[in-house]
Design a protein around this motif. Structure first.
Motif, PDB file in Angstrom:
ATOM      1  N   VAL A  10      31.857   4.448 -10.037  1.00 58.21           N
ATOM      2  CA  VAL A  10      31.277   5.555 -10.809  1.00 58.21           C
ATOM      3  C   VAL A  10      32.015   6.810 -10.374  1.00 58.21           C
ATOM      4  N   LEU A  11      32.808   7.384 -11.274  1.00 53.99           N
ATOM      5  CA  LEU A  11      33.637   8.535 -10.928  1.00 53.99           C
ATOM      6  C   LEU A  11      33.176   9.789 -11.650  1.00 53.99           C
ATOM      7  N   SER A  12      33.334  10.917 -10.975  1.00 51.01           N
ATOM      8  CA  SER A  12      33.003  12.204 -11.577  1.00 51.01           C
ATOM      9  C   SER A  12      34.112  12.628 -12.525  1.00 51.01           C
ATOM     10  N   ALA A  13      33.838  13.659 -13.273  1.00 56.52           N
ATOM     11  CA  ALA A  13      34.776  14.124 -14.290  1.00 56.52           C
ATOM     12  C   ALA A  13      36.050  14.710 -13.705  1.00 56.52           C
ATOM     13  N   ASP A  14      35.951  15.339 -12.542  1.00 59.69           N
ATOM     14  CA  ASP A  14      37.063  16.195 -12.127  1.00 59.69           C
ATOM     15  C   ASP A  14      37.593  16.010 -10.713  1.00 59.69           C
ATOM     16  N   LEU A  15      37.043  15.094  -9.938  1.00 61.32           N
ATOM     17  CA  LEU A  15      37.424  14.993  -8.531  1.00 61.32           C
ATOM     18  C   LEU A  15      38.924  14.749  -8.353  1.00 61.32           C
ATOM     19  N   SER A  16      39.489  13.848  -9.141  1.00 62.39           N
ATOM     20  CA  SER A  16      40.918  13.548  -9.040  1.00 62.39           C
ATOM     21  C   SER A  16      41.759  14.771  -9.387  1.00 62.39           C
ATOM     22  N   MET A  17      41.298  15.546 -10.366  1.00 58.07           N
ATOM     23  CA  MET A  17      42.015  16.758 -10.752  1.00 58.07           C
ATOM     24  C   MET A  17      41.996  17.789  -9.623  1.00 58.07           C
ATOM     25  N   LEU A  18      40.869  17.928  -8.946  1.00 56.59           N
ATOM     26  CA  LEU A  18      40.759  18.892  -7.858  1.00 56.59           C
ATOM     27  C   LEU A  18      41.686  18.519  -6.706  1.00 56.59           C
ATOM     28  N   GLU A  19      41.738  17.232  -6.391  1.00 50.13           N
ATOM     29  CA  GLU A  19      42.624  16.768  -5.327  1.00 50.13           C
ATOM     30  C   GLU A  19      44.080  17.032  -5.693  1.00 50.13           C
TER      31      GLU A  19
END
Length: 212
Positions: free
Chosen positions: A83-92
């Protein structure tokens, strides 16, 4: 509703083989705009929404509202699928790119939420950053009123204001991705969630399948 088309388009372009099933509770964003905070009741409703998806035998769940990203950490461990959030990968990714990060949001709660998450991630990675956050609720209202040109114009103005002082600029919400298509004259990298999160959820599913 404004987040649906950007994520459908992103899957079509980057992972067209994926079959999508959409689950929605529009009242969550309405209430969030009224309260400005994610309440316990909202978290329960978000949990129920994810549960419905999992009960439909999906391989993974991708949420499309960045304002609820902090709640994902609280509920994701309850499920056997990612279950992934909308933006975590983008923030990283933004923190990897530079030290000076600009954030543009159109929902009041999304700006502070994104800023806090950036600061948390940078602390974990031991990288010093500075964040400049701009919230333009008028753009969200324009989009709700189907005035897409005004929505994009307001975002473009903020991008040009931030571009000279930032190494990278983030669009805090899926619904803002449409504004990237019509912007020009900006060389600063601009990150949007749909493309990055699509790749992230598919990669996470693939990793778990290999383990199994």
């Amino acid at each position: 509703m404004n987040s649906v088309q950007p994520i459908l388009e992103a899957f079509e372009v980057y992972e067209p083989q994926v079959r999508l099933i959409n689950f929605m509770d529009e009242s969550l964003i309405v209430e969030l705009n009224e309260t400005g905070i994610v309440t316990k009741d909202m978290k329960r409703r978000l949990l129920n929404l994810v549960e419905k998806a999992v009960q439909s035998d999906v391989d993974g769940v991708l949420l499309t509202c960045s304002s609820f990203t902090p709640a994902v950490e609280e509920i994701s461990h309850l499920f056997d699928v990612p279950v992934l959030s909308a933006d975590l990968s983008m923030l990283e990714r933004a923190i990897e790119i530079g030290h000076r990060i600009g954030v543009i949001a159109t929902v009041e709660a999304a700006g502070p939420t994104t800023t806090k998450l950036l600061e948390k991630i940078s602390c974990e990675k031991r990288k010093e950053i500075s964040v400049k956050t701009e919230v333009i609720p008028q753009a969200f209202q324009a989009l709700q009123n189907r005035n897409t040109a005004k929505h994009d114009e307001l975002i473009h103005e903020k991008v040009k204001e931030l571009s000279g002082d930032c190494d990278v600029i983030l669009f805090a919400q899926f619904s803002m991705a449409r504004a990237l298509k019509s912007i020009d004259g900006v060389t600063t990298p601009i990150l949007t969630s749909p493309q990055i999160s699509v790749k992230a959820i598919v990669n996470e599913i693939s990793k778990r399948e290999i383990v199994l």
